[in-house]
Design a protein around this motif. Sequence first.
Motif, PDB file in Angstrom:
ATOM      1  N   THR A  35     -30.960 -46.767  70.052  1.00  0.00           N
ATOM      2  CA  THR A  35     -31.116 -45.310  70.042  1.00  0.00           C
ATOM      3  C   THR A  35     -29.747 -44.637  70.151  1.00  0.00           C
ATOM      4  O   THR A  35     -29.463 -43.671  69.431  1.00  0.00           O
ATOM      5  N   VAL A  87     -36.437 -42.842  69.491  1.00  0.00           N
ATOM      6  CA  VAL A  87     -36.820 -42.057  70.670  1.00  0.00           C
ATOM      7  C   VAL A  87     -38.319 -42.194  70.925  1.00  0.00           C
ATOM      8  O   VAL A  87     -38.750 -42.408  72.069  1.00  0.00           O
ATOM      9  N   VAL A  88     -39.116 -42.099  69.873  1.00  0.00           N
ATOM     10  CA  VAL A  88     -40.565 -42.275  70.032  1.00  0.00           C
ATOM     11  C   VAL A  88     -40.861 -43.689  70.532  1.00  0.00           C
ATOM     12  O   VAL A  88     -41.702 -43.895  71.409  1.00  0.00           O
ATOM     13  N   LEU A  90     -38.868 -45.592  72.343  1.00  0.00           N
ATOM     14  CA  LEU A  90     -38.480 -45.643  73.759  1.00  0.00           C
ATOM     15  C   LEU A  90     -39.547 -45.033  74.651  1.00  0.00           C
ATOM     16  O   LEU A  90     -39.886 -45.596  75.698  1.00  0.00           O
ATOM     17  N   LEU A  91     -40.066 -43.896  74.233  1.00  0.00           N
ATOM     18  CA  LEU A  91     -41.122 -43.256  75.019  1.00  0.00           C
ATOM     19  C   LEU A  91     -42.349 -44.165  75.117  1.00  0.00           C
ATOM     20  O   LEU A  91     -42.939 -44.304  76.187  1.00  0.00           O
ATOM     21  N   GLY A  92     -42.718 -44.779  74.013  1.00  0.00           N
ATOM     22  CA  GLY A  92     -43.866 -45.673  74.022  1.00  0.00           C
ATOM     23  C   GLY A  92     -43.664 -46.867  74.936  1.00  0.00           C
ATOM     24  O   GLY A  92     -44.556 -47.218  75.721  1.00  0.00           O
ATOM     25  N   ALA A  94     -41.454 -47.113  77.438  1.00  0.00           N
ATOM     26  CA  ALA A  94     -41.138 -46.734  78.817  1.00  0.00           C
ATOM     27  C   ALA A  94     -42.321 -46.100  79.554  1.00  0.00           C
ATOM     28  O   ALA A  94     -42.544 -46.412  80.719  1.00  0.00           O
ATOM     29  N   VAL A  95     -43.043 -45.191  78.882  1.00  0.00           N
ATOM     30  CA  VAL A  95     -44.123 -44.495  79.577  1.00  0.00           C
ATOM     31  C   VAL A  95     -45.495 -44.722  78.950  1.00  0.00           C
ATOM     32  O   VAL A  95     -46.494 -44.301  79.516  1.00  0.00           O
ATOM     33  N   GLY A 101     -44.718 -47.557  71.075  1.00  0.00           N
ATOM     34  CA  GLY A 101     -43.387 -48.166  71.022  1.00  0.00           C
ATOM     35  C   GLY A 101     -43.299 -49.231  69.943  1.00  0.00           C
ATOM     36  O   GLY A 101     -42.328 -49.283  69.189  1.00  0.00           O
TER      37      GLY A 101
END
Length: 138
Positions: A35, A87-88, A90-92, A94-95, A101
């Motif tokens: 990223t 970024v999407v 990473l969000l998937g 991570a959270v 992700g």
Amino acid sequence: MDIDVRGPRFGAALTAVVLAVVLVTGSVWLLAWQTLAFALGAAGGVGRSPYGWLFRRAVRPRIGPPTRFEAPEPPRFAQAVGLGFAVVGLLGYAVGPQWLGLAATACALAAAFLNAAFGYCLGCEMYLLVRRVTVRTE
């Protein structure tokens, strides 16, 4: 100033390897690195990304001067598209949800692989399409 066409393709090959490892391992840290690489390429152009620096320092001196060039804007736009998917991803990872992700990372991997293996840059083609649609003729 136009850029050596081999640089973005080299970067795409490294990106494909990194993203494949992310898919196999689920490493959020490795996806965070990618990223960052996308962000630097989108902000400063592919020559300012870590892979662009590596190409200039280690690869290009060994393969000789470029014979083909391209405008820097399409690959830079492609880096921004890759940044969005990363970024999407990473969000998937991570959270959650994790499938998000996986899917976002797989899409970015597919695009990087097409560029690395066949010289077909999806993000560059998107850039050209957007330009054709948005540029007004008088």
